[in-house]
Each structure stands twice: as structure tokens, then as C-alpha cells.
Design a protein around this motif. Structure first.
Motif, PDB file in Angstrom:
ATOM      1  N   GLY A 288      99.261  33.765  11.002  1.00 32.63           N
ATOM      2  CA  GLY A 288      99.364  33.674  12.451  1.00 32.63           C
ATOM      3  C   GLY A 288      99.921  32.345  12.912  1.00 32.63           C
ATOM      4  N   SER A 289      99.782  31.298  12.070  1.00 28.46           N
ATOM      5  CA  SER A 289     100.266  29.959  12.426  1.00 28.46           C
ATOM      6  C   SER A 289     101.497  29.548  11.629  1.00 28.46           C
ATOM      7  CB  SER A 289      99.143  28.936  12.208  1.00 28.46           C
ATOM      8  OG  SER A 289      98.061  29.202  13.069  1.00 28.46           O
ATOM      9  N   CYS A 290     102.045  30.465  10.849  1.00 26.35           N
ATOM     10  CA  CYS A 290     103.260  30.173  10.078  1.00 26.35           C
ATOM     11  C   CYS A 290     104.405  29.831  11.034  1.00 26.35           C
ATOM     12  CB  CYS A 290     103.618  31.393   9.229  1.00 26.35           C
ATOM     13  SG  CYS A 290     105.194  31.290   8.356  1.00 26.35           S
ATOM     14  N   THR A 291     105.064  28.727  10.772  1.00 23.01           N
ATOM     15  CA  THR A 291     106.160  28.290  11.643  1.00 23.01           C
ATOM     16  C   THR A 291     107.256  29.352  11.728  1.00 23.01           C
ATOM     17  OG1 THR A 291     105.712  26.004  11.024  1.00 23.01           O
ATOM     18  CG2 THR A 291     107.825  26.449  12.061  1.00 23.01           C
ATOM     19  N   GLU A 292     107.504  30.010  10.629  1.00 20.99           N
ATOM     20  CA  GLU A 292     108.516  31.058  10.604  1.00 20.99           C
ATOM     21  C   GLU A 292     108.167  32.197  11.564  1.00 20.99           C
ATOM     22  OE1 GLU A 292     110.644  33.529   6.992  1.00 20.99           O
ATOM     23  OE2 GLU A 292     109.830  31.520   6.673  1.00 20.99           O
ATOM     24  N   GLY A 293     106.827  32.431  11.708  1.00 26.17           N
ATOM     25  CA  GLY A 293     106.365  33.484  12.592  1.00 26.17           C
ATOM     26  C   GLY A 293     106.586  33.207  14.060  1.00 26.17           C
ATOM     27  N   TYR A 294     106.996  32.000  14.389  1.00 26.02           N
ATOM     28  CA  TYR A 294     107.268  31.662  15.782  1.00 26.02           C
ATOM     29  C   TYR A 294     108.475  32.426  16.324  1.00 26.02           C
ATOM     30  CZ  TYR A 294     108.275  28.805  19.922  1.00 26.02           C
ATOM     31  OH  TYR A 294     108.520  28.381  21.203  1.00 26.02           O
ATOM     32  N   ILE A 295     109.469  32.665  15.450  1.00 28.60           N
ATOM     33  CA  ILE A 295     110.686  33.343  15.902  1.00 28.60           C
ATOM     34  C   ILE A 295     111.004  34.599  15.094  1.00 28.60           C
ATOM     35  CG2 ILE A 295     111.778  31.314  16.913  1.00 28.60           C
ATOM     36  CD1 ILE A 295     113.357  30.994  14.283  1.00 28.60           C
ATOM     37  N   MET A 296     110.344  34.777  13.944  1.00 27.38           N
ATOM     38  CA  MET A 296     110.605  35.955  13.115  1.00 27.38           C
ATOM     39  C   MET A 296     109.315  36.312  12.381  1.00 27.38           C
ATOM     40  SD  MET A 296     112.991  34.151  10.158  1.00 27.38           S
ATOM     41  CE  MET A 296     114.172  33.522  11.348  1.00 27.38           C
ATOM     42  N   ASP A 297     109.363  37.194  11.407  1.00 24.22           N
ATOM     43  CA  ASP A 297     108.165  37.584  10.664  1.00 24.22           C
ATOM     44  C   ASP A 297     107.701  36.444   9.765  1.00 24.22           C
ATOM     45  OD1 ASP A 297     108.055  40.116  11.749  1.00 24.22           O
ATOM     46  OD2 ASP A 297     109.336  40.996  10.211  1.00 24.22           O
ATOM     47  N   SER A 298     106.396  36.210   9.752  1.00 21.10           N
ATOM     48  CA  SER A 298     105.828  35.130   8.949  1.00 21.10           C
ATOM     49  C   SER A 298     105.930  35.436   7.461  1.00 21.10           C
ATOM     50  CB  SER A 298     104.363  34.923   9.323  1.00 21.10           C
ATOM     51  OG  SER A 298     103.607  36.100   9.070  1.00 21.10           O
ATOM     52  N   VAL A 299     105.708  34.422   6.643  1.00 17.87           N
ATOM     53  CA  VAL A 299     105.678  34.576   5.188  1.00 17.87           C
ATOM     54  C   VAL A 299     104.460  35.418   4.801  1.00 17.87           C
ATOM     55  CG1 VAL A 299     105.489  33.319   2.995  1.00 17.87           C
ATOM     56  CG2 VAL A 299     106.842  32.366   4.877  1.00 17.87           C
TER      57      VAL A 299
ATOM     58  N   PRO B 249      89.831  45.601  26.675  1.00 13.01           N
ATOM     59  CA  PRO B 249      91.081  46.349  26.838  1.00 13.01           C
ATOM     60  C   PRO B 249      91.895  46.400  25.551  1.00 13.01           C
ATOM     61  CG  PRO B 249      91.258  44.186  27.872  1.00 13.01           C
ATOM     62  CD  PRO B 249      89.832  44.343  27.448  1.00 13.01           C
ATOM     63  N   GLU B 250      92.810  47.354  25.485  1.00 15.14           N
ATOM     64  CA  GLU B 250      93.682  47.469  24.314  1.00 15.14           C
ATOM     65  C   GLU B 250      94.606  46.255  24.245  1.00 15.14           C
ATOM     66  OE1 GLU B 250      96.990  50.544  22.376  1.00 15.14           O
ATOM     67  OE2 GLU B 250      95.920  51.062  24.225  1.00 15.14           O
ATOM     68  N   PRO B 251      94.684  45.602  23.087  1.00 16.48           N
ATOM     69  CA  PRO B 251      95.572  44.432  22.964  1.00 16.48           C
ATOM     70  C   PRO B 251      97.031  44.839  23.103  1.00 16.48           C
ATOM     71  CG  PRO B 251      93.983  44.552  21.152  1.00 16.48           C
ATOM     72  CD  PRO B 251      93.933  45.860  21.853  1.00 16.48           C
ATOM     73  N   PRO B 252      97.889  43.891  23.467  1.00 14.83           N
ATOM     74  CA  PRO B 252      99.319  44.190  23.545  1.00 14.83           C
ATOM     75  C   PRO B 252      99.910  44.359  22.152  1.00 14.83           C
ATOM     76  CG  PRO B 252      98.932  41.848  23.895  1.00 14.83           C
ATOM     77  CD  PRO B 252      97.574  42.496  23.839  1.00 14.83           C
ATOM     78  N   GLU B 253     101.059  45.005  22.063  1.00 15.99           N
ATOM     79  CA  GLU B 253     101.698  45.221  20.761  1.00 15.99           C
ATOM     80  C   GLU B 253     102.281  43.937  20.200  1.00 15.99           C
ATOM     81  OE1 GLU B 253     104.424  48.445  20.643  1.00 15.99           O
ATOM     82  OE2 GLU B 253     102.934  49.935  21.258  1.00 15.99           O
ATOM     83  N   ARG B 254     102.632  42.990  21.093  1.00 21.54           N
ATOM     84  CA  ARG B 254     103.188  41.719  20.655  1.00 21.54           C
ATOM     85  C   ARG B 254     102.428  40.578  21.313  1.00 21.54           C
ATOM     86  NH1 ARG B 254     107.902  42.445  18.014  1.00 21.54           N
ATOM     87  NH2 ARG B 254     108.415  40.235  18.191  1.00 21.54           N
ATOM     88  N   ARG B 255     102.480  39.404  20.686  1.00 20.52           N
ATOM     89  CA  ARG B 255     101.848  38.217  21.247  1.00 20.52           C
ATOM     90  C   ARG B 255     102.411  37.925  22.652  1.00 20.52           C
ATOM     91  NH1 ARG B 255     100.147  33.115  18.810  1.00 20.52           N
ATOM     92  NH2 ARG B 255     101.051  33.664  16.783  1.00 20.52           N
ATOM     93  N   ILE B 256     101.517  37.607  23.604  1.00 17.13           N
ATOM     94  CA  ILE B 256     101.934  37.179  24.935  1.00 17.13           C
ATOM     95  C   ILE B 256     101.977  35.657  24.933  1.00 17.13           C
ATOM     96  CG2 ILE B 256     101.396  37.186  27.396  1.00 17.13           C
ATOM     97  CD1 ILE B 256      99.944  39.848  26.957  1.00 17.13           C
TER      98      ILE B 256
ATOM     99  N   PRO C 268      99.806  31.392  23.035  1.00 17.07           N
ATOM    100  CA  PRO C 268     100.987  30.800  22.387  1.00 17.07           C
ATOM    101  C   PRO C 268     100.764  30.533  20.901  1.00 17.07           C
ATOM    102  CG  PRO C 268      99.803  29.114  23.615  1.00 17.07           C
ATOM    103  CD  PRO C 268      99.124  30.421  23.928  1.00 17.07           C
ATOM    104  N   TRP C 269     101.859  30.571  20.137  1.00 15.61           N
ATOM    105  CA  TRP C 269     101.831  30.093  18.759  1.00 15.61           C
ATOM    106  C   TRP C 269     101.466  28.616  18.803  1.00 15.61           C
ATOM    107  CZ3 TRP C 269     104.394  26.109  16.437  1.00 15.61           C
ATOM    108  CH2 TRP C 269     104.369  26.059  15.047  1.00 15.61           C
ATOM    109  N   PRO C 270     100.645  28.055  17.857  1.00 16.14           N
ATOM    110  CA  PRO C 270     100.151  28.670  16.616  1.00 16.14           C
ATOM    111  C   PRO C 270      98.750  29.259  16.714  1.00 16.14           C
ATOM    112  CG  PRO C 270      99.765  26.318  16.517  1.00 16.14           C
ATOM    113  CD  PRO C 270     100.397  26.583  17.862  1.00 16.14           C
ATOM    114  N   GLU C 271      98.304  29.651  17.926  1.00 14.34           N
ATOM    115  CA  GLU C 271      97.018  30.330  18.027  1.00 14.34           C
ATOM    116  C   GLU C 271      97.058  31.646  17.242  1.00 14.34           C
ATOM    117  OE1 GLU C 271      95.950  31.083  22.042  1.00 14.34           O
ATOM    118  OE2 GLU C 271      95.777  28.963  22.601  1.00 14.34           O
ATOM    119  N   TRP C 272      95.858  32.133  16.897  1.00 14.77           N
ATOM    120  CA  TRP C 272      95.760  33.446  16.279  1.00 14.77           C
ATOM    121  C   TRP C 272      96.355  34.483  17.232  1.00 14.77           C
ATOM    122  CZ3 TRP C 272      95.284  36.073  12.023  1.00 14.77           C
ATOM    123  CH2 TRP C 272      94.882  37.409  12.050  1.00 14.77           C
ATOM    124  N   PRO C 273      97.313  35.304  16.776  1.00 16.42           N
ATOM    125  CA  PRO C 273      97.966  36.254  17.681  1.00 16.42           C
ATOM    126  C   PRO C 273      97.039  37.413  18.072  1.00 16.42           C
ATOM    127  CG  PRO C 273      98.771  36.545  15.440  1.00 16.42           C
ATOM    128  CD  PRO C 273      97.878  35.339  15.418  1.00 16.42           C
TER     129      PRO C 273
END
Length: 494
Positions: free
Chosen positions: A112-123, A325-332, A337-342
Motif C-alpha cells: 500500500g505504501s510502495c512508491t511504484e503504487g503511487y502511479i501504477m501497480d505496486s511490487v 459503507p461499501e469502499p470505493p473501487e479505487r483509492r480516493i 492519499p498515498w502512502p496511507e493504507w488504501p
């Protein structure tokens, strides 16, 4: 880092799981091993991000961000990419004594805190960890660890992840460690709180046998505070470490809570695992969901485990009720915000299986249970609910508000309460007159871990409340350091 341009060249590839229609017929592990060349490629995706947030292990908005045990993730990612598996294993165990557990059950705040995950899929950090430790076991690199003896005697109460971690580290610095466990098998929640298909018990037993071979003693079927007084341990040992967990289940204060067929989720899961290990469920000493309409109150990991277990029993139907409530499909990004747990929708293995079997997700959001009704024999037959919305009260707090006309009656034969835990049981704290915090946990400062009673320490869920396995492992490591300092004046543990 792995390959300098790897994160641009390779996409994330998750390990495969056995198909739901196949795995619901047994209790074996879900995950399929990944080809090691594919794993090396995933290691190559780790980028030279400068600051590796993945190993941070801090709390942001009350949630873990990065790895709580501070795994040296970029280092062993690179070593895997280069095919240096034994070196990767040695890097991994510098911070984590039990990667075989976290590689299976940790929700991976590191990813959830992977830098790569900020703009694409994390490692795929979690899977890399899993593959490293399983190759290490296969190659024979994981061996008992024996050291010089200090002749200091330490009692650890509880053999869950915190207790095992504390025992592991106290043993490698030479202390004489005895672990007390009230169940018939060691492992705590690793053994009886997590189902076999998520963490096969042979994996737990494999580690316990290694710890025994390292000189750690386990006393089973012995409940401290009942079978043996906690004061007796204080009299016999140089230090006592309490790692008994937060095992007081949260109940439901509604009409009908005492009906037959209403059970705490942990009782349901524990009885199933014990019967499975004892007799492959042949002894019948478990709460069966076969042919029943099952309703699970609670939408977390424990609720998911109850869904999967009920399906394997052969339930007629299964529903999960969640008050949030149901969580969103993507991080808001604005509120989370990243690097919080999504905080985003996750379809876990139990929901996957329910969707495959019944054609829909078993989770129902924004629902509150009003009462449980029974038949003339005192058995559950209905659960009455109402929909809710969350609104701010006069103090600015978000509170649930019922939606008029949204009442509904659900048929049910089995109701499982998976609403979390309130804190540790009272027996030991009351006997030793331990101070408690506002949430009833045993009071001890983080990174100090000493209670108000001399030579009594505490760690894990018993100190911090219900939390992740990886936090319990970290607290076990740190409390071992403090006990070592207490006994020896200093410690080589970090």
C-alpha cells in the motif's frame, strides 16, 4: 533496487490461486507456487525510489503504512532478481523471524505504501516474501538456532505471533525460554484463529518444531491464571512476558442474542480447525453450517474466514452484514492519499468463492441488526435489520441513522458474530493487578513494554488491542530486547 528500468518494462503479475469451484471442496492452501523465473521478473520491478516507504512501518490515520517489522524489501527484491536466493533469505530474516506466516496472512501494508503504487501497480512484495522463505525451507537453509546460555529463565504466556516472536529472539541471545499455551497445540491465533486454507497448520507446526529444536520449551493445555497462577510464574522466573492476545469477543446487545445458533466467529473457526486436525471433521466436534442459512455480522477478515468455512461445510446460503459503507473501487486521493493504507474495495477469497457458488457478493453494506428471532425450541430463525446512513451529530461525530421504511427480515439458522475484539481477558490482569488503558488493554508504553508490576512485560494484542499479525511479531521482537536489557543491562537485539 532491481532492474533500473524494470518497473517500466514489466507489469505486475499476481500469483494464481486454485479455482474457487475446486478449492471449496477441501481445506488445503489456496495459493499456487509461482514459477521462480516469473518471481525474479517481479523482483526486477522494484525501482530506485530513493526513500523506500515500503519498509516504513508507521501509523498514518491509525493505519499501518509500510512494513511494521521494517523488512529490507528493496534489498531482497534485488537479490531475488539476481537469483541470489540464499542471500535474499538472510536479508529477510534479519527483520522477520516468521516470513512463512506474514507471506500468507499479512494484508501487505508495504504494498500500500510502495512508491511504484503511487502511479501504477505496486511490487508483489508479499509474494516475493512467500517465495523466498519457501525456497529457503526447500533448500534446507532454515535450521534451529542455538546459542550460549545465560541461565536467565523467562516465561512467555501465549504462543501466538507476539509470544513466538519474543521466544525466538530471547532464545537466540541465550535465555532459557518457556512458552505457556492453554490450547492443545501451540500457535495461538495462527493455529486456531486463521483457517487452514489460508494458513495450513503444517506450516505453523513446522516452525514450532524448529523452535523446540532450538531449545524453547512449550507447556500446552495450561491456562495461566487458572491451571497455574500468574504469581507462580513470577516466583519461578526472572521475567514474565504476557502475550495472551485480545481474545474477548465483541458481542451484540440485541434481543435474541442468547438463542441457539448464535455464536462468536472465533468459536466457530477454532472448533472447526481443531476438529479438522483431530479427525478430518469426523468427530463432529464443531459448529456445522451444513444446509444452513448463515448470516455473518462483520465484514472484516474474520467474517471472510467464516464465509469460506461455511461454504466448505455446505451451507445453503451465506450473507455478511457490514454497518459501514461499501469502499470505493479505487483509492480516493483527497481523503486517503498515498502512502496511507488504501481504503478500497477488496474481494477476498471467501467472497470470490461465494460469488462463484451463488452468483453474487455475500456482503451487504450499511445494515444494522435490530433483533434476532427464534422458534419455539429457542433456535435462530430470523434476523431483523434496518438500513442506515452516517450523519454528523451535534458534536461533529459521524453516527448511524436509521433509514425509515428499510426494515427487512432475513431467514437464518446460524448467526456468527465477527465484530472484532474488546481486549484481553481479565484473569491475569486482575490477579496481578495490572494497570489497564482506556480500552482495557494492559498498560505498557510502546518500545518499553514493562507493566506496573516489576519484571512483568506485555506485547502484541494484549497491549495494543486487536491488530495485524505483523505488528504482533514486531512487538514480540521489541519486548525481547527490553527483557534482555532488564536482565543483562544491555542488548544486542535491535
Amino acid at each position: 533496487m532491481g532492474k533500473a528500468t524494470g518497473f517500466l518494462e514489466y507489469e505486475r503479475v499476481n500469483p494464481k490461486k486454485r479455482p474457487p469451484e475446486e478449492r471449496i471442496k477441501d481445506w488445503q492452501e489456496l495459493r499456487l507456487p509461482q514459477d521462480l523465473e516469473a518471481v525474479k521478473t517481479q523482483g526486477a520491478r522494484c525501482m530506485n525510489c530513493g526513500v523506500p516507504f515500503c519498509n516504513g512501518g508507521v501509523l498514518l490515520n491509525g493505519m499501518a503504512a509500510g512494513c511494521p517489522v521494517h523488512n529490507l524489501i528493496p534489498e531482497w527484491n534485488e537479490l531475488v532478481y539476481k537469483g541470489q536466493w540464499e542471500a535474499a533469505y538472510k536479508r529477510l530474516i534479519r527483520t522477520n523471524p516468521f516470513p512463512e506466516f506474514t507471506g500468507r496472512v499479512c494484508p501487505a501494508p508495504c504494498e500500500g505504501s510502495c512508491t511504484e503504487g503511487y502511479i501504477m501497480d505496486s511490487v508483489t512484495i508479499n509474494n516475493l516474501e512467500y517465495e523466498i522463505i519457501e525456497k529457503a525451507f526447500a533448500e534446507g537453509w532454515v535450521v534451529p538456532r542455538k546459542t550460549k546460555v545465560t541461565w536467565r529463565k523467562i516465561a512467555i504466556v501465549g504462543s501466538g505471533p507476539a509470544g513466538l516472536s519474543a521466544a525466538y529472539y530471547l532464545n537466540i541471545v541465550g535465555h532459557d525460554v518457556t512458552v505457556y499455551e492453554r490450547n492443545d497445540r501451540a500457535g495461538g491465533l495462527l493455529m486456531y484463529g486463521i483457517p487452514n486454507m489460508k494458513l495450513e497448520k503444517r506450516i505453523v507446526e513446522r516452525r514450532i518444531e524448529l523452535m523446540k529444536a532450538s531449545g524453547i520449551q512449550f507447556v500446552l493445555n495450561t491456562e495461566v491464571g487458572k491451571d497455574i497462577l500468574a504469581q507462580t510464574l513470577l516466583d519461578q522466573y526472572d521475567a514474565v512476558v504476557l502475550c495472551a492476545g485480545a481474545t474477548k469477543s465483541r458481542g451484540l446487545d440485541v434481543e435474541g442474542k442468547e438463542l441457539k445458533g448464535v455464536h462468536f466467529a472465533i468459536d466457530f473457526l477454532k472448533a472447526n480447525t481443531k476438529s479438522l486436525l483431530d479427525s478430518e471433521l469426523e468427530d463432529g466436534n464443531y459448529i456445522s453450517a451444513k444446509g444452513k442459512k448463515v448470516i455473518i455480522l462483520g465484514g472484516g477478515d474474520t467474517g471472510t474466514d467464516c464465509v469460506a468455512t461455511s461454504i466448505r461445510h455446505g451451507c445453503e446460503s451465506v450473507h455478511q452484514f457490514e454497518i459501514m459503507p461499501e469502499p470505493p473501487e479505487r483509492r480516493i486521493a483527497e481523503s486517503n492519499p498515498w502512502p496511507e493504507w488504501p481504503l478500497k474495495l477488496k474481494v477476498d477469497y471467501g467472497q470470490e468463492e461465494a460469488i462463484s457458488l451463488y452468483g453474487k457478493d455475500p456482503r451487504n453494506y450499511l445494515i444494522s441488526t435490530k433483533k434476532i428471532m427464534g422458534n419455539e425450541n429457542g433456535e435462530v430463525k430470523e434476523v431483523h435489520t434496518v438500513e442506515i446512513t452516517w450523519v454528523k451529530n451535534s458534536s461533529g461525530r459521524m453516527v448511524p441513522q436509521e433509514v425509515p421504511g428499510s426494515e427487512k427480515v432475513w431467514l437464518a439458522d446460524l448467526v456468527l458474530l465477527a465484530m472484532g475484539f474488546l481486549g484481553p481477558e481479565d484473569t491475569i490482569p486482575n490477579e496481578l493487578m495490572l494497570e489497564r488503558d482506556s480500552r482495557s488493554n494492559v498498560q505498557a508504553e510502546y518500545e518499553v513494554f514493562e507493566t506496573n508490576v516489576e519484571k512483568v512485560f506485555t506485547a502484541g494484542d494484549m497491549r495494543r488491542g486487536q491488530s495485524l499479525v505483523v505488528w504482533a511479531i514486531q512487538e514480540g521482537k521489541l519486548v525481547a530486547r527490553e527483557v534482555d536489557k532488564f536482565l543483562m543491562g544491555k542488548s544486542v537485539l535491535k
